[in-house]
Design an enzyme around this catalytic site. Structure first.
Site, PDB file in Angstrom:
ATOM      1  N   VAL A  32       0.831  -1.194   0.000  1.00 32.35           N
ATOM      2  CA  VAL A  32       0.000   0.000   0.000  1.00 32.35           C
ATOM      3  C   VAL A  32       0.872   1.254   0.000  1.00 32.35           C
ATOM      4  CG1 VAL A  32      -1.785   1.255   1.234  1.00 32.35           C
ATOM      5  CG2 VAL A  32      -1.805  -1.234   1.218  1.00 32.35           C
ATOM      6  N   LYS A  52      12.919  -2.484   1.702  1.00 31.69           N
ATOM      7  CA  LYS A  52      11.543  -2.006   1.670  1.00 31.69           C
ATOM      8  C   LYS A  52      11.590  -0.493   1.845  1.00 31.69           C
ATOM      9  CE  LYS A  52       6.988  -2.866   3.601  1.00 31.69           C
ATOM     10  NZ  LYS A  52       6.104  -3.871   4.153  1.00 31.69           N
ATOM     11  N   ASP A 146      -0.433  -7.836  11.878  1.00 31.92           N
ATOM     12  CA  ASP A 146      -0.627  -7.866  10.425  1.00 31.92           C
ATOM     13  C   ASP A 146      -0.264  -9.231   9.862  1.00 31.92           C
ATOM     14  OD1 ASP A 146      -1.401  -6.808   8.017  1.00 31.92           O
ATOM     15  OD2 ASP A 146       0.468  -5.740   7.634  1.00 31.92           O
TER      16      ASP A 146
HETATM   17  N1  LIG Z   1      12.741  -9.744   2.464  1.00 30.75           N
HETATM   18  C1  LIG Z   1      12.131 -10.038   1.308  1.00 30.75           C
HETATM   19  N2  LIG Z   1      12.688 -10.911   0.450  1.00 30.75           N
HETATM   20  C2  LIG Z   1      12.086 -11.205  -0.715  1.00 30.75           C
HETATM   21  N3  LIG Z   1      10.913 -10.699  -1.116  1.00 30.75           N
HETATM   22  C3  LIG Z   1      10.307  -9.830  -0.306  1.00 30.75           C
HETATM   23  C4  LIG Z   1      10.876  -9.441   0.947  1.00 30.75           C
HETATM   24  N4  LIG Z   1      10.045  -8.567   1.523  1.00 30.75           N
HETATM   25  C5  LIG Z   1       9.002  -8.413   0.694  1.00 30.75           C
HETATM   26  N5  LIG Z   1       9.149  -9.160  -0.412  1.00 30.75           N
HETATM   27  C6  LIG Z   1       8.236  -9.266  -1.553  1.00 30.75           C
HETATM   28  O1  LIG Z   1       7.634  -8.010  -1.774  1.00 30.75           O
HETATM   29  C7  LIG Z   1       6.208  -8.135  -1.734  1.00 30.75           C
HETATM   30  C8  LIG Z   1       5.611  -6.876  -1.152  1.00 30.75           C
HETATM   31  O2  LIG Z   1       6.017  -6.743   0.187  1.00 30.75           O
HETATM   32  P1  LIG Z   1       5.263  -5.771   1.173  1.00 30.75           P
HETATM   33  O3  LIG Z   1       5.690  -6.117   2.539  1.00 30.75           O
HETATM   34  O4  LIG Z   1       5.387  -4.377   0.718  1.00 30.75           O
HETATM   35  O5  LIG Z   1       3.815  -6.153   0.783  1.00 30.75           O
HETATM   36  P2  LIG Z   1       2.574  -6.657   1.527  1.00 30.75           P
HETATM   37  O6  LIG Z   1       2.921  -7.105   2.912  1.00 30.75           O
HETATM   38  O7  LIG Z   1       1.910  -7.611   0.605  1.00 30.75           O
HETATM   39  O8  LIG Z   1       1.753  -5.328   1.516  1.00 30.75           O
HETATM   40  P3  LIG Z   1       1.407  -4.299   2.663  1.00 30.75           P
HETATM   41  O9  LIG Z   1       2.160  -3.061   2.329  1.00 30.75           O
HETATM   42  O10 LIG Z   1      -0.058  -4.156   2.510  1.00 30.75           O
HETATM   43  O11 LIG Z   1       1.828  -4.911   3.973  1.00 30.75           O
HETATM   44  C9  LIG Z   1       5.943  -9.375  -0.911  1.00 30.75           C
HETATM   45  O12 LIG Z   1       4.713  -9.951  -1.266  1.00 30.75           O
HETATM   46  C10 LIG Z   1       7.133 -10.258  -1.237  1.00 30.75           C
HETATM   47  O13 LIG Z   1       6.867 -11.078  -2.357  1.00 30.75           O
END
Ligand SMILES: Nc1ncnc2c1ncn2[C@@H]1O[C@H](COP(=O)(O)OP(=O)(O)OP(=O)(O)O)[C@@H](O)[C@H]1O
Length: 510
Positions: A32, A52, A146
């Site tokens: 988001v 991130k 979450d």
């Molecule tokens: N440490 C990581 N290693 C590899 N891929 C990752 C890692 N962190 C996040 N991702 C990838 O990035 C995507 C998006 O991560 P993010 O945490 O932003 O999304 P989310 O948890 O789906 O969304 P929100 O912002 O609603 O929490 C994840 O679905 C994952 O596939």
């Protein structure tokens, strides 16, 4: 800079705290309010990391709080918890540098490769490891807040780690204000500030009488179980606001997640029982993490190699999957736009109620005029020995009518029967207002997402939207002016009447 750079832990390996030390390789995800990159840390032998980048402009960031919390979080250490290496601000973004989990999130795995969900054996492994992490957090006095497949990540060895805890969690939390010991007691405050999508949210978090507790994590854990089993969370075929209304009006039940496409899917008794326990409407009846770990569903659970073989084998890389999903999402938007113009009538018809369809285990909407709403029977469905569904769907005339201004749809319910009234809380004004505030937030979020997407694929529509908004504003002002004029005229008329009657009175007196 308001936020001091923070090296999270492991004093031996110091990750640099400046963006220039990192080489961005690829985008691997968007949330988001954040973008996730695959990157290399150049000074550290080009160690691959995930970064991130959280957009701080969207949050009322309390830097002191973040600093305090990241300190505490960095002390937590568990094989199933993903700790960040370090974090620092880059312009208006907070970069959280963390280990790269090559499998990506379970959400990205299922959405691209297992649209109908994972097998129960795989789910058991994933959930057990998640539960280990959650149990550790809870026993240390922390909540996750979450839990969802998007926050469960897998590495190349099939190891599962719970993510989004620590820096980003504390940002979202400082924004949301719900939580243990929080001084925020006003429920509407809590709700209006709440972030995230509502599908995983426990009913009491939405109702907010008690706020967030350990048992709300357990609810989200149950929803995550369904998400892994079906490829999507329950009610996700509905827009978030509708899923919220269903929960507010207590029309959400365990079986709602079933859709006709998975009706033939065999679900074991142990799995149903475990999920049903997590999704008890009464938080106090939900099991603790430790109790869940002893549940038969997790007996004879396989190891990580099982996930390597049955999930990771042949899986495209996380960056490849992300590329494909982006294209797919765009195609879906195009479809929706087409569908919208073609079948607007059907989509925007009002719904007068819900009928529980026992055959396909789902709630079917009932349209006005179809009159198939059974307005006398309290329907009950027994599930694993427990009553899960206790639904009373009644005709339009009575009570709660959430009629959206656009006339898109409405959910209607009647006052519950006497026996229901004793067990069920009726919807009160506070709950409704709170719920609607959450709804508004959710709609705003959705709007933002749509705007972002529109921007991504060319901004033409935005102008149209802007124009429409301007037009609406103009009309609103005109209407307001008209009302004012009417009011003045009325006053004048009253005054004239008064004068006339005053004059005639004096005439009479004369
Ligand atoms: N440490 C990581 N290693 C590899 N891929 C990752 C890692 N962190 C996040 N991702 C990838 O990035 C995507 C998006 O991560 P993010 O945490 O932003 O999304 P989310 O948890 O789906 O969304 P929100 O912002 O609603 O929490 C994840 O679905 C994952 O596939």
């Amino acid at each position: 800079m308001a936020y001091e750079q923070e090296s999270h832990h492991h004093p031996k390996v110091q990750f640099p705290l400046d963006p220039d030390s990192y080489k961005i390789i690829d985008e691997i995800g968007v949330g988001v309010s954040a973008v996730v990159y695959k990157a290399e840390c150049i000074p550290l032998n080009s160690t691959v990391v995930a970064i991130k980048a959280i957009d701080l402009d969207q949050f009322k960031v309390d830097f002191d709080k973040i600093r305090r919390e990241t300190k505490t979080m960095s002390l937590l250490s568990h094989p199933n918890i993903l700790n960040a290496h370090c974090s620092f601000t880059v312009g208006r973004r907070l970069w959280v540098v963390m280990p790269f989990m090559s499998g990506g999130s379970l959400q990205s795995i299922i959405s691209s490769c297992f649209p109908d969900g994972l097998s129960e054996q795989c789910i058991a492994v994933v959930l057990k490891e998640t539960l280990n992490a959650l149990s550790y957090l809870h026993n240390q006095g922390h909540l996750h807040r979450d839990i969802k497949a998007g926050n469960i990540l897998m590495d190349s060895n099939g190891c599962v780690k719970l993510a989004d805890f620590g820096v980003s969690a504390s940002i979202y939390e400082s924004n949301s204000g719900y939580g243990s010991g929080s001084s925020t007691s006003s429920s509407s405050m809590m709700l209006s500030d709440m972030t995230g999508t509502p599908y995983w949210m426990a009913p009491e978090v939405i109702h907010s009488h008690t706020g967030y507790s350990y048992k709300a994590d357990i609810w989200s854990f149950g929803i995550t179980a369904l998400e892994l089993a079906h490829g999507r969370p329950p009610l996700s075929h509905l827009p978030p606001w509708k899923s919220l209304i269903m929960k507010i009006t207590k029309r959400f039940r365990f079986s709602d997640y079933e859709n006709s496409s998975d009706k033939h899917k065999k679900i074991s008794k142990a799995f149903k029982d475990m999920v049903a326990a997590c999704l008890d409407q009464d938080p106090s009846k939900r099991p603790s993490t430790d109790k869940l770990l002893r549940h038969p569903f997790f007996k004879s659970c396989k190891g990580n190699e099982f996930l390597v073989k049955h999930v990771l084998h042949g899986l495209p890389s996380v960056e490849e999957r992300f590329r494909v999903s982006k294209i797919h999402n765009k195609a879906n938007i195009d479809d929706d736009i087409e569908e919208e113009s073609g079948s607007e009538l059907v989509k925007h018809r009002r719904i007068s109620g819900w009928n529980f369809n026992e055959d396909v285990f789902q709630l079917d909407p009932v349209f006005p005029g179809e009159s198939s709403v059974d307005d006398s029977v309290v329907k009950q469905v027994r599930f694993g020995g427990e009553t899960i569904i206790s639904e009373r769907v009644v005709s339009e005339s009575s009570s709660l009518n959430l009629n959206s201004p656009e006339g898109q749809s409405s959910l209607v319910s009647t006052p519950p029967s006497e026996e229901q009234q004793q067990s069920d809380n009726t919807v009160n004004a506070e709950t409704m207002v709170g719920g609607l505030m959450t709804l508004k937030k959710s709609l705003d979020d959705q709007r933002q997402k749509v705007t972002d997407l529109i921007n991504l694929f060319g901004g033409e529509v935005i102008n149209k939207e802007d124009q429409t908004m301007q037009l609406i504003e103009k009309l609103r002002l005109e209407l307001e002016a008209e009302r004012q004029k009417n009011f003045e005229l009325e006053m004048e008329l009253e005054f004239l009447k008064f004068q006339v009657s005053g004059a005639s009175n004096t005439d009479d007196n004369d």
